[in-house]
Design a protein around this motif. Structure first.
Motif, PDB file in Angstrom:
ATOM      1  N   ALA A   1     -45.352 -20.106 -84.502  1.00  0.00           N
ATOM      2  CA  ALA A   1     -45.296 -21.474 -83.982  1.00  0.00           C
ATOM      3  C   ALA A   1     -44.611 -21.546 -82.621  1.00  0.00           C
ATOM      4  CB  ALA A   1     -44.573 -22.371 -84.972  1.00  0.00           C
ATOM      5  N   LEU A   2     -43.824 -20.516 -82.278  1.00  0.00           N
ATOM      6  CA  LEU A   2     -43.082 -20.525 -81.017  1.00  0.00           C
ATOM      7  C   LEU A   2     -43.725 -19.648 -79.941  1.00  0.00           C
ATOM      8  CD1 LEU A   2     -39.400 -20.326 -82.390  1.00  0.00           C
ATOM      9  CD2 LEU A   2     -40.708 -22.357 -81.720  1.00  0.00           C
ATOM     10  N   LEU A   3     -44.980 -19.258 -80.142  1.00  0.00           N
ATOM     11  CA  LEU A   3     -45.682 -18.454 -79.132  1.00  0.00           C
ATOM     12  C   LEU A   3     -46.360 -19.311 -78.070  1.00  0.00           C
ATOM     13  CD1 LEU A   3     -47.377 -15.712 -81.347  1.00  0.00           C
ATOM     14  CD2 LEU A   3     -45.555 -15.355 -79.667  1.00  0.00           C
ATOM     15  N   GLN A   4     -46.642 -20.571 -78.397  1.00  0.00           N
ATOM     16  CA  GLN A   4     -47.418 -21.397 -77.505  1.00  0.00           C
ATOM     17  C   GLN A   4     -47.053 -22.864 -77.687  1.00  0.00           C
ATOM     18  OE1 GLN A   4     -49.758 -19.185 -79.720  1.00  0.00           O
ATOM     19  NE2 GLN A   4     -48.476 -20.378 -81.067  1.00  0.00           N
ATOM     20  N   PRO A   5     -47.413 -23.690 -76.654  1.00  0.00           N
ATOM     21  CA  PRO A   5     -48.187 -23.357 -75.461  1.00  0.00           C
ATOM     22  C   PRO A   5     -47.462 -22.312 -74.614  1.00  0.00           C
ATOM     23  CG  PRO A   5     -47.192 -25.522 -75.233  1.00  0.00           C
ATOM     24  CD  PRO A   5     -46.970 -25.104 -76.646  1.00  0.00           C
ATOM     25  N   MET A   6     -48.218 -21.644 -73.755  1.00  0.00           N
ATOM     26  CA  MET A   6     -47.701 -20.518 -73.019  1.00  0.00           C
ATOM     27  C   MET A   6     -47.253 -20.924 -71.624  1.00  0.00           C
ATOM     28  SD  MET A   6     -50.546 -18.169 -74.762  1.00  0.00           S
ATOM     29  CE  MET A   6     -51.254 -17.492 -73.331  1.00  0.00           C
ATOM     30  N   THR A   7     -46.219 -20.254 -71.149  1.00  0.00           N
ATOM     31  CA  THR A   7     -45.722 -20.512 -69.802  1.00  0.00           C
ATOM     32  C   THR A   7     -46.849 -20.348 -68.799  1.00  0.00           C
ATOM     33  OG1 THR A   7     -43.500 -19.789 -70.399  1.00  0.00           O
ATOM     34  CG2 THR A   7     -44.085 -19.734 -68.055  1.00  0.00           C
ATOM     35  N   GLY A   8     -47.024 -21.342 -67.937  1.00  0.00           N
ATOM     36  CA  GLY A   8     -48.092 -21.290 -66.942  1.00  0.00           C
ATOM     37  C   GLY A   8     -47.590 -21.165 -65.521  1.00  0.00           C
TER      38      GLY A   8
ATOM     39  N   ASP B   1     -54.628 -21.095 -85.274  1.00  0.00           N
ATOM     40  CA  ASP B   1     -54.805 -22.163 -84.282  1.00  0.00           C
ATOM     41  C   ASP B   1     -53.531 -22.481 -83.518  1.00  0.00           C
ATOM     42  OD1 ASP B   1     -57.578 -22.629 -84.545  1.00  0.00           O
ATOM     43  OD2 ASP B   1     -57.245 -23.712 -86.406  1.00  0.00           O
ATOM     44  N   LEU B   2     -53.044 -21.488 -82.794  1.00  0.00           N
ATOM     45  CA  LEU B   2     -51.878 -21.626 -81.922  1.00  0.00           C
ATOM     46  C   LEU B   2     -50.666 -22.170 -82.670  1.00  0.00           C
ATOM     47  CD1 LEU B   2     -54.456 -21.522 -80.008  1.00  0.00           C
ATOM     48  CD2 LEU B   2     -52.920 -22.455 -78.286  1.00  0.00           C
ATOM     49  N   GLY B   3     -50.474 -21.648 -83.874  1.00  0.00           N
ATOM     50  CA  GLY B   3     -49.289 -21.979 -84.648  1.00  0.00           C
ATOM     51  C   GLY B   3     -49.413 -23.185 -85.553  1.00  0.00           C
ATOM     52  N   THR B   4     -50.594 -23.793 -85.642  1.00  0.00           N
ATOM     53  CA  THR B   4     -50.740 -25.021 -86.425  1.00  0.00           C
ATOM     54  C   THR B   4     -50.559 -24.777 -87.925  1.00  0.00           C
ATOM     55  OG1 THR B   4     -52.196 -26.020 -84.783  1.00  0.00           O
ATOM     56  CG2 THR B   4     -52.312 -26.893 -87.020  1.00  0.00           C
ATOM     57  N   MET B   5     -51.276 -23.783 -88.458  1.00  0.00           N
ATOM     58  CA  MET B   5     -51.140 -23.501 -89.884  1.00  0.00           C
ATOM     59  C   MET B   5     -49.741 -22.982 -90.202  1.00  0.00           C
ATOM     60  SD  MET B   5     -53.802 -24.485 -91.353  1.00  0.00           S
ATOM     61  CE  MET B   5     -55.527 -24.864 -91.108  1.00  0.00           C
TER      62      MET B   5
END
Length: 819
Positions: free
Chosen positions: A350-357, A703-707
């Motif tokens: 859950a803490l991988l994203q959103p990603m630094t841009g 899904d980017l940490g949703t589940m």
């Protein structure tokens, strides 16, 4: 400005950014768990059966990730037979093809030259499908911030990876006795199905390779460019490049375009006489979505100290220390070792994203393709809003309020620079993947949680535009593409021939889009009320009941005997009828990645009105029981896998709960909202059995940490209710104690003496800050300052939460259902 002055200012700037990055980490509270949480994480969870997570290394919210690539479209599957390389860009858990894996490196041995093991006269010798290596899971390690694997080919090579926010490192330990080792840098091939449109690579001096590549990304989305730089800790003695014509020893540059499969460089290192560490080569890498200088700046900021490359072990220590601080902000007591591994891996994901841009100098590439600068804040990329608005967004708003503010600011920057709010933003473009209006509940919740403070007017203007208008035809954004019929008639028409700007468009799924729009309108109504826009709030609240406009009371399902279901309407307002003349609520018509059976529950804004449409509360509870197969779950919660939808993409022909996808993830709490929280307890505990400490331990795409965020909430005894309201629903925690750091020194302590995830337990009573609490929810306004939340649990259902007064009032009540 002179070069020396520029460098001096840049170095000062980088030190400031590094200091800010450290300050952004939550403090480690007293009494933190003694276990090493970075090692508790098992990054292999979700890497099989289409969980689509990656096992390699990343920092929290990192810009760069280093992980193996194989034949799976998301980059890697646990049972892939070969490692084709180690890519430097990955998203976690997404279901689209054309994603990640750019700049693929692989250490090898053998000869490179005419007639050699890598025959420079044959370009296909440099195809990663051909040169990829077998590997072994024995000794493989996947921790937060660290990955290790043994390549079985090329004499046996150990590969380790680690990463900080904007730079990463790989260490290749070549076999004893090898006189030389090579590193292949492949820029023309990425993850399976991720098409490289063009690429360039350049060998610089005797320690550096850099370049760029442009990919066509994300379900046919759009092209974008990744710049990279890789520096080695020792000089390479020879080098060369390869392309469509084969390999060229001594060449320093190569460039190829679309349809030209081969492009890259090899770097050869002298290992003669090397023992122990002498057989190891370390590569430090960085990427940027801005330009070549951005990659260099990022490498200097996170990959160097005092002008020298950061050693692999030093970077690993820094990476894992950062993860330890992040993970220790949630502390659990109780549960087995597997329980803790599942919990902390879910938190990791859950803490991988959103990603630094934004690069280390603050620059980022906006949705207008121009370069902008984030001064004293971090710009973020990759927004899977249709997924994350349901759980991960609220988790970050609770646990990472500073990051949540920057995330909200990033979404508003997308609107300012691109002209519209995003739905699924990938790098610096809108993909138009998925349907409905997810950005509205996403931002409405961030407003409620305080992340839009100081930006309320800007956010309201953007959200109002989105809710009342449609983007121009020449905009990449689709927005609410069904607004024409929705605003005129109160529903999104079902029209499979409606033109689309991407893979998905709302009228292709008019039934589900109507439900999603209505939920979004109600969420926005709460924000409008709070900001003093009374007239708009009244209109939006009325529109929050538009789900009724696609509710056909005449539909009766013969298999179950239930009457009244959602049904898509055509543009003229008539009900859609399939060619066979019979509409089934289990069919694929008009609903996105689900059926009418599953979308019928997407009315958290008005549970009482939904129950009225279904024939009353008791009949609705019966329908929920059939949906969850609750009698089977009461006998054995482990039966959930057999009773519910099993396949990650088994969307249609279904009438049961789908734990693998987002549209039904809130439905267990519909029992609670209808006055039966005991049945919520049964279903939630059954769903938790699907999250296990194995590679197949995530349900469907993460899904980017949703589940993962869903699981975390379920295990903590909290679940975010109707978006925009700040209501947090209560249910039995899985752990005896959970302590949450909420930022600013505030802590929420959750106690549930005797909690045991091995069986179903029920809430007998709740205390908050020493006072009995008979409601099934707490408001975020009560929780945001922290406090003590205590659950009394039992093994049999109790009366707690059953009274009508214990339920929250509907956010957008239907006139027929009253308040």
């Amino acid at each position: 400005m002179t070069h020396s002055l520029l460098s001096s200012r840049l170095n000062r700037s980088l030190r400031v950014f590094a200091a800010l990055a450290v300050l952004a980490l939550p403090p480690v509270a007293a009494g933190a768990p003694a276990e090493d949480l970075a090692r508790t994480v098992n990054t292999f969870i979700g890497s099989k059966d289409d969980g689509n997570t990656f096992p390699g290394a990343s920092a929290p919210f990192g810009l760069i990730q280093v992980s193996p690539t194989g034949k799976h479209y998301s980059g890697w599957r646990y049972d892939d037979p070969k490692i084709l390389g180690f890519g430097h860009s990955f998203i976690s858990g997404a279901g689209c093809w054309e994603q990640g894996g750019q700049v693929s490196t692989l250490p090898v041995t053998g000869t490179i030259g005419p007639g050699g093991d890598f025959d420079t006269g044959k370009p296909e010798a440099f195809d990663h499908d051909r040169y990829g290596s077998a590997y072994t899971h024995a000794g493989e390690v996947g921790q937060a911030g660290y990955y290790r694997v043994h390549l079985a080919d090329y004499g046996g090579i150990d590969v380790e990876t680690t990463a900080l926010t904007r730079a990463a490192a790989e260490r290749y330990t070549f076999p004893a006795g090898a006189a030389q080792g090579h590193v292949l840098v492949n820029v023309s091939q990425a993850n399976a199905k991720h098409r490289v449109i063009g690429s360039r690579i350049e060998v610089v001096g005797d320690r550096v390779v850099e370049g760029k590549l442009t990919t066509q990304s994300f379900c046919g989305g759009h092209q974008y460019t990744t710049w990279f730089r890789i520096e080695f800790d020792r000089p390479f003695k020879t080098f060369g490049t390869w392309g469509e014509a084969g390999g060229t020893p001594g060449s320093r540059a190569s460039m190829e375009g679309e349809g030209e499969r081969f492009n890259g460089a090899w770097l050869t290192f002298d290992l003669s006489g090397g023992k122990g560490k002498g057989r190891a080569v370390t590569a430090v890498s960085a990427i940027s979505h801005v330009d070549a200088e951005g990659a260099r700046v990022n490498l200097r900021a996170d990959g160097m100290r005092n002008g020298k490359l950061l050693g692999f072990d030093a970077m690993r220590t820094a990476s894992q220390d950062a993860w330890r601080r992040e993970l220790a902000s949630v502390r659990v007591q109780g549960g087995s070792g597997d329980d803790r591994a599942v919990f902390y891996t879910a938190l990791y994901h859950a803490l991988l994203q959103p990603m630094t841009g934004s690069d280390a100098d603050g620059r980022y590439r906006g949705y207008d393709e121009q370069v902008h600068r984030a001064e004293d804040w971090t710009y973020y990329e990759y927004f899977s809003l249709w997924d994350t608005y349901r759980s991960q967004n609220q988790l970050l708003a609770m646990l990472r309020p500073e990051r949540a503010r920057d995330i909200a600011r990033s979404v508003l920057a997308i609107h300012a620079q691109g002209g519209w709010l995003p739905r699924w933003g990938y790098a610096n473009f809108e993909t138009n993947i998925m349907t409905g209006d997810p950005v509205t509940p996403f931002l409405a919740d961030l407003w409620r949680y305080g992340a839009l403070e100081g930006h309320e007017a800007e956010a309201w203007a953007a959200l109002r535009q989105n809710a009342w208008e449609v983007p121009p035809a020449n905009s990449r954004f689709a927005g609410r593409s069904g607004n024409a019929s929705y605003l005129a008639s109160g529903f999104v028409q079902f029209d499979r021939a409606f033109p689309s700007k991407g893979m998905d468009v709302d009228p292709h799924h008019g039934g589900s889009a109507t439900f999603e729009y209505a939920l979004a309108d109600c969420a926005l109504a709460t924000m409008a009320d709070g900001l003093g826009h009374a007239a708009d709030a009244a209109t939006l609240r009325q529109r929050g009941g538009n789900w009724r406009n696609v509710w056909d009371a005449s539909v009766k399902e013969q298999e179950t005997g239930f009457s009244g279901f959602p049904r898509p309407r055509l543009e003229d307002g008539s009900w859609f009828t399939p060619p066979d003349g019979h509409y089934s609520p289990r069919s694929h018509y008009g609903f996105h990645e689900g059926t009418a059976w599953q979308y019928q529950w997407l009315v958290p804004q008005d549970p009482a009105g939904l129950a009225e449409a279904m024939g009353g509360r008791e009949r609705t509870l019966e329908r929920l029981d059939r949906f969850f197969a609750i009698d089977e779950l009461r006998k054995d919660p482990q039966g959930a896998r057999a009773a519910w939808v099993a396949g990650p993409y088994a969307y249609y022909g279904q009438y049961r709960f789908n734990p693998n996808n987002e549209p039904t993830m809130h439905v267990p709490w519909m029992y609670t909202l209808l006055g039966d929280p005991a049945r919520t307890a049964v279903v939630v505990r059954a769903a938790q059995t699907l999250f296990v400490n194995r590679p197949d331990g995530v349900t469907g795409n993460d899904d980017l940490g949703t589940m993962s965020a869903w699981y975390l909430f379920s295990a903590m005894g909290l679940y975010p209710g109707m978006p925009g309201t700040g209501q947090v629903l209560l249910h039995p925690p899985r752990f005896a104690r959970v302590d949450l750091d909420l930022g600013g020194g505030r802590q929420l302590h959750i106690e549930a003496p005797g909690a045991d995830g091995r069986g179903v337990q029920y809430v007998r009573g709740v205390d908050f800050d020493g006072h009995a609490h008979d409601k099934v929810w707490l408001d975020w306004s009560q929780l945001r300052q922290g406090g003590d939340l205590r659950f009394a649990l039992g093994d049999t259902p109790a009366t707690w939460g059953q009274a009508a007064s214990a339920r929250p009032a509907p956010a957008c009540p239907s006139p027929a259902a009253g308040g």
